[in-house]
Design an enzyme around this catalytic site. Structure first.
Site, PDB file in Angstrom:
ATOM      1  N   ASP A 222      -6.674   2.639  -7.382  1.00  0.00           N
ATOM      2  CA  ASP A 222      -5.468   2.760  -6.994  1.00  0.00           C
ATOM      3  C   ASP A 222      -5.508   4.312  -7.069  1.00  0.00           C
ATOM      4  O   ASP A 222      -6.259   5.078  -8.117  1.00  0.00           O
ATOM      5  CB  ASP A 222      -4.359   1.988  -7.856  1.00  0.00           C
ATOM      6  CG  ASP A 222      -2.883   2.188  -7.274  1.00  0.00           C
ATOM      7  OD1 ASP A 222      -2.758   2.738  -6.190  1.00  0.00           O
ATOM      8  OD2 ASP A 222      -2.218   1.303  -7.539  1.00  0.00           O
TER       9      ASP A 222
HETATM   10  C1  BGC Z   1       0.213   2.694  -5.198  1.00  0.00           C
HETATM   11  C2  BGC Z   1      -0.576   1.962  -4.087  1.00  0.00           C
HETATM   12  C3  BGC Z   1      -0.605   2.635  -2.887  1.00  0.00           C
HETATM   13  C4  BGC Z   1      -1.395   3.965  -3.368  1.00  0.00           C
HETATM   14  C5  BGC Z   1      -1.368   5.023  -2.203  1.00  0.00           C
HETATM   15  C6  BGC Z   1      -0.378   3.799  -5.291  1.00  0.00           C
HETATM   16  O1  BGC Z   1       0.620   4.586  -6.191  1.00  0.00           O
HETATM   17  O2  BGC Z   1       0.312   1.913  -6.344  1.00  0.00           O
HETATM   18  O3  BGC Z   1      -0.092   0.703  -3.792  1.00  0.00           O
HETATM   19  O4  BGC Z   1      -1.303   1.974  -1.846  1.00  0.00           O
HETATM   20  O5  BGC Z   1      -0.393   4.712  -4.282  1.00  0.00           O
HETATM   21  O6  BGC Z   1      -0.140   5.521  -1.440  1.00  0.00           O
END
Ligand code: BGC
Length: 759
Positions: A222
């Site tokens: 993530d």
């Molecule tokens: C989120 C993800 C997301 C990623 C990219 C993160 O903060 O938890 O779900 O895909 O950011 O934006």
């Protein structure tokens, strides 16, 4: 293009293991290895433009909690195909979704991004999503692996859950999707699991995901979830996103050179990333349609040519069909819906004029267009419609509210004391403090402006034949990185609904919220409740279709609606303390919890009404292979009403005599069938050994799925508390397992007064 690591230097291999920036992987020009572009989902494409909070337009579909209520695998698949097609058109090769985390508490601010509180339903819909997306050559990223069930402290909190709880509840949906749909990537979560960050959790990323489930794609972090790059790589994390300017590549290189990291681990991860690069660049002959040259300044709308490459009209129609499949009729006293042709219809609520379509955060879409219920109702009923906003709603655009304006309208000023949880960016931290201020204001007492808007709306509604109130949650209540503090609607909306219910006309409430809300004190005083969820850009059109009877609603809640927040699973440990959250309720979340406590709920899991009625008959349970636990269950479902309708037929299994405490019933099958008036169909479910099993921590070294012989209960019905058919039968022990070790044999047998009693 090469797809193996032969010929790559250590530096080049390491460079593949972290992004170039937020959205691209690294290229290796010397060898012609191109970058992969990733983009957010999962409810529509979110492709950034490079300007803060400005995204390229795309079709906004219903969010996952809405799609969960559709219980419709094929609908989810078709939506994912459309999102994949748009991703292709905009040049994005991997879409970051779907999210299949469990809803431990309805307070989780990101529940709108997750399908259900049940792992089977989430796993089946997640499978359909991944298959659909990948069928058009776009990869998906199954997220957030695992046990990311709250947003408060999401980057630090350590989830303390036992093996059985993880296996049966929090990992099960991921397992199903990985095994059935082969996602190209899996995204690890931010949180720690039993003390170890998911990004460094070898048990999770390698032992379970790869060794047990056979995942051979790329594990991606993530965003900024990697804390220690080398341990994360060793644990099984291939690709760190976003890139950090090569700093962690250097750590990997240095560790190899120092003999602290086996280069074969680098090789294996680089090989997996290269395989993903190859999947993402299948060659011109396989590219499905032209990729558009965006060439627009940030914030510009797309040209008509670009919209046609996006197939915007077709996808808007699909978004409407999808929303129609999700909308859930919770209540319909004396058949007030569908609306007969009223002489005067009062449409109350600012959400009617500016639809709430999605939640806040990384899943937000800049929609290609947005339908509004008020416009559509006026086009049906003309000047028979009277409208009043009833409460303050201050949308900035389709994915952000102007929270400062909301506060100002309530005579509240925002004094930022800077206190609150640390966040990745100062701007996000401030936005969340602002949202918290809005939530406090929304809890009441009512300010002058709120009271004036309510008085005005009551005046407009007086004398109407029917009152349709659009209510629900402001965007600031449901967003990433934050959890709700209450399940209630804002105080002004509660007051508004109550005042409208004092009038003599029937009241229909249309709700827009991404997760369960409480409905006191107004629930019993209104005639109908339509749960529209966060239904995407065409949701309002679908709502109007349902109100007017052009669509027969067929959604069923994929999460329990409780009577009070204090009733909810995990309430006493919710969000944890001092860095740890204890999942003490174990496997008992969602309906498993309310059923175990025999607690009344507002709407049980699986509930949803229709404009027709269905009968369930002739349950047949045939044991196909007793030792394998193969059981065929079938029943007849008949549309006994006068309009065509769709029914979600649900099958639950219970194991009342197990050696461990098991839920009274667990969803083990579902099917959505369409029936004409008077038509019947035979619905068939094939159950397998695992459908009867629990995770036995005492078998083998690590535990095992155990089907413990004895009595099982099959229940089939229209919701988890509207069970129409029941059968009890026996299955033998699973012959492939050693016998169950009794509890007594697990204890140290030294006698004491606690085991023998006082003399
Ligand atoms: C989120 C993800 C997301 C990623 C990219 C993160 O903060 O938890 O779900 O895909 O950011 O934006």
């Amino acid at each position: 293009m090469i797809d193996d690591i032969d010929g790559l230097t250590l530096e080049e291999k390491a460079s593949l293991l972290s992004g170039h920036d937020e959205w691209y992987t690294e290229t290796i020009e010397r060898l012609g290895i191109p970058a992969i572009e990733v983009g957010d989902g999962p409810h529509g494409l979110r492709k950034e433009t490079g300007v803060d909070m400005v995204w390229v337009p795309a079709t906004g579909f219903p969010t996952a909690s809405a799609m969960g209520a559709s219980w419709d695998r094929d609908l989810v698949r078709r939506v994912a195909v459309a999102i994949g097609e748009e991703a292709r058109a905009e040049g994005v090769q991997v879409v970051l979704g779907p999210g299949v985390n469990m809803k431990r508490s309805p307070l989780c601010g990101r529940n709108f991004e997750y399908f259900s509180e049940d792992p089977l339903l989430s796993g089946e819909l997640g499978t359909a999503y991944v298959r659909g997306m990948q069928s058009v050559g776009v990869g998906s990223s199954l997220k957030h692996f695992a046990a990311n069930n709250q947003e408060i402290e999401r980057t630090r909190i350590s989830v303390e859950a036992d093996d059985r709880t993880l296996r049966e509840i929090y990992l099960a949906a991921f397992e199903r999707v990985v095994k059935a749909a082969d996602p190209w990537t899996v995204m690890c979560s931010y949180n720690r699991l039993r003390g170890v960050h998911a990004s460094e959790n070898r048990w999770l990323l390698t032992e379970i995901l790869r060794d047990e489930w056979g995942f051979d794609g790329v594990v991606v972090s993530d965003w900024n979830a990697v804390h220690h790059r080398v341990p994360a790589l060793v644990a099984g994390l291939d690709l760190e996103m976003p890139g950090v300017g090569g700093a962690t590549d250097q750590e990997i290189i240095a560790a190899v050179r120092a003999g602290e990291l086996d280069e074969r681990i680098v090789d294996a991860a680089a090989r997996r990333v290269l395989r993903l690069v190859a999947l993402c660049h299948p060659g011109p002959s396989l590219v499905n349609g032209p990729i558009m040259d965006l060439g627009v300044a940030p914030g510009d709308r797309l040209s008509s040519e670009q919209l046609s490459l996006l197939r915007a009209d077709e996808h808007h129609a699909l978004a409407r069909e999808a929303a129609a499949g999700c909308i859930t009729l919770l209540r319909n006293e004396s058949g007030v819906l569908p609306l007969a042709s009223p002489e005067r219809i009062a449409v109350i609520g600012a959400f009617a004029a500016h639809a709430r379509i999605q939640g806040g955060g990384s899943s937000g879409v800049d929609p290609t267009r947005v339908d509004n219920a008020l416009d559509l109702l006026i086009s049906s009923f003309g000047d028979r419609v009277a409208y009043a906003p009833g409460y303050v709603h201050t949308p900035k655009d389709a994915y952000q509210d102007d929270v400062a304006a909301y506060l100002a309208a309530h005579d509240a000023t925002f004094v930022d004391d800077g206190h609150g949880p640390a966040r990745r960016s100062a701007a996000l931290a401030e936005a969340l403090r602002l949202a918290a201020a809005a939530e406090r204001v929304a809890a009441g007492p009512l300010f002058a402006r709120a009271t004036a808007l309510i008085d005005d709306a009551v005046g407009v509604a007086a004398g109407a034949d029917v009152i349709v109130v659009f209510a629900g949650l402001p965007l600031a209540f449901e967003q990433e990185a934050d959890d709700r503090t209450t399940l209630a609607l804002p105080a002004d909306q509660i007051e508004l609904i109550g005042r409208l219910a004092d009038l003599s006309a029937p009241v229909v409430v249309v709700l827009s919220n991404g997760s369960a809300v409480t409905m006191d004190p107004w629930h019993d005083r209104v005639d109908a409740i339509v749960e529209a969820w966060l239904p995407g850009q065409a949701g309002a059109a679908a709502v109007v279709d349902v109100l007017l009877g052009r669509v027969n609603p067929s959604g069923k809640v994929a999460e329990t609606f409780p009577l009070a927040v204090e009733d909810t699973p995990g309430y006493v440990t919710w969000t944890g303390e001092r860095g740890t959250v204890l999942y003490g309720e174990g496997v008992f979340i969602g309906y498993r919890w309310y059923d175990a406590l025999r607690r009344a709920v507002r709407y049980p899991f699986g509930h949803g009404l229709s404009y027709t009625t269905f009968a369930y008959d002739d349950l047949d349970v045939s044991i196909v292979d007793a030792f394998a636990g193969a059981v065929r269950v079938s029943c007849t479902v008949t549309n006994t009403g006068s309009v065509t309708g769709k029914e979600v037929v649900q099958l639950y299994v219970g194991d009342p005599d197990a050696a461990v405490r098991r839920p009274a019933r667990e969803l083990r099958g579902f099917d959505k069938v369409t029936l004409e008036p008077g038509e019947s169909t035979r619905v068939v479910f094939e159950l397998a050994g695992r459908d009867f099993a629990y995770w036995d921590v005492a078998t083998g070294e690590r535990g095992a799925w155990r089907r413990e012989g004895g009595e099982f209960v099959i229940e089939v019905g229209a919701s988890s508390r509207d069970l129409r058919l029941r059968s009890v039968f026996a299955l033998p022990d699973d012959p492939d397992l050693p016998p169950l070790i009794p509890d007594e044999a697990l204890l140290d047998h030294k006698s004491s007064r606690f085991t023998e009693g006082h003399r």
